[in-house]
Motif scaffolding. Structure first.
Motif, PDB file in Angstrom:
ATOM      1  N   ARG A  76      49.817  11.898  -2.573  1.00  0.00           N
ATOM      2  CA  ARG A  76      50.135  12.884  -3.610  1.00  0.00           C
ATOM      3  C   ARG A  76      50.831  12.225  -4.800  1.00  0.00           C
ATOM      4  NH1 ARG A  76      51.939  18.083   0.018  1.00  0.00           N
ATOM      5  NH2 ARG A  76      49.912  18.279   1.038  1.00  0.00           N
ATOM      6  N   VAL A  77      51.694  11.274  -4.513  1.00  0.00           N
ATOM      7  CA  VAL A  77      52.374  10.540  -5.585  1.00  0.00           C
ATOM      8  C   VAL A  77      51.379   9.630  -6.300  1.00  0.00           C
ATOM      9  CG1 VAL A  77      54.163   8.825  -6.089  1.00  0.00           C
ATOM     10  CG2 VAL A  77      54.622  10.670  -4.454  1.00  0.00           C
ATOM     11  N   PHE A  78      50.539   8.941  -5.537  1.00  0.00           N
ATOM     12  CA  PHE A  78      49.563   8.009  -6.118  1.00  0.00           C
ATOM     13  C   PHE A  78      48.593   8.725  -7.067  1.00  0.00           C
ATOM     14  CE2 PHE A  78      45.464   5.837  -6.119  1.00  0.00           C
ATOM     15  CZ  PHE A  78      45.851   4.579  -6.550  1.00  0.00           C
ATOM     16  N   ALA A  79      48.128   9.911  -6.666  1.00  0.00           N
ATOM     17  CA  ALA A  79      47.102  10.610  -7.445  1.00  0.00           C
ATOM     18  C   ALA A  79      47.656  11.407  -8.619  1.00  0.00           C
ATOM     19  CB  ALA A  79      46.304  11.533  -6.523  1.00  0.00           C
ATOM     20  N   THR A  80      48.967  11.501  -8.735  1.00  0.00           N
ATOM     21  CA  THR A  80      49.576  12.298  -9.795  1.00  0.00           C
ATOM     22  C   THR A  80      50.190  11.385 -10.857  1.00  0.00           C
ATOM     23  OG1 THR A  80      50.091  13.983  -8.139  1.00  0.00           O
ATOM     24  CG2 THR A  80      51.193  14.161 -10.264  1.00  0.00           C
TER      25      THR A  80
END
Length: 142
Positions: A76-80
């Protein structure tokens, strides 16, 4: 993961054997993919978010969650990012059941990158209906 087949235009459409049915495939969503929905009076993700690119071999850009997790990173952090304000996901088996192929397409800035080749014109609408929020965007329907 085994390197993908490619030619001078990039990665060829393929169904990568290293991507298994229960793997999650993440599609990032930018503000450009959000439209007003007159039927609901709210906002929703546009069908454009579920279509193939017109460049290279025309896949729909995705992130492969299992590879991100194996690297010890929160998907979630990587894709945001400031550009990608939300994301949705699908199971690989679900994508394949629509007649689509899922391939591995790493890049120098994203070694977890993949592509989905839709194949059938109705697959885009089916993906839109099957999308589940990974990182929801407030007051937006998938």
């Amino acid at each position: 993961m085994q390197p993908p087949p490619s030619d001078d235009k990039g990665v060829l459409p393929h169904d990568h054997p290293g991507i298994v049915a229960d793997d999650l495939v993440i599609r990032r969503i930018s503000e450009q993919f959000i439209v007003n929905d007159p039927r609901s009076g709210g906002r929703r993700i546009s069908s454009m978010a579920y279509r193939e690119s017109s460049t290279g071999h025309g896949g729909m850009s995705v992130d492969l969650e299992r590879l991100i997790l194996e690297a010890g990173i929160d998907p979630r952090v990587f894709a945001t990012t400031p550009r990608w304000i939300g994301s949705v996901y699908f199971e690989a088996g679900q994508i394949r059941s629509l007649g689509c192929r899922i391939g591995y397409d790493p890049s120098p800035d994203n070694p977890y990158h993949g592509e989905v080749w839709l194949g059938a014109s109705k697959a885009s609408r089916s993906l839109q209906l099957a999308a589940v929020w990974s990182v929801p965007i407030p007051e937006v329907s998938p």
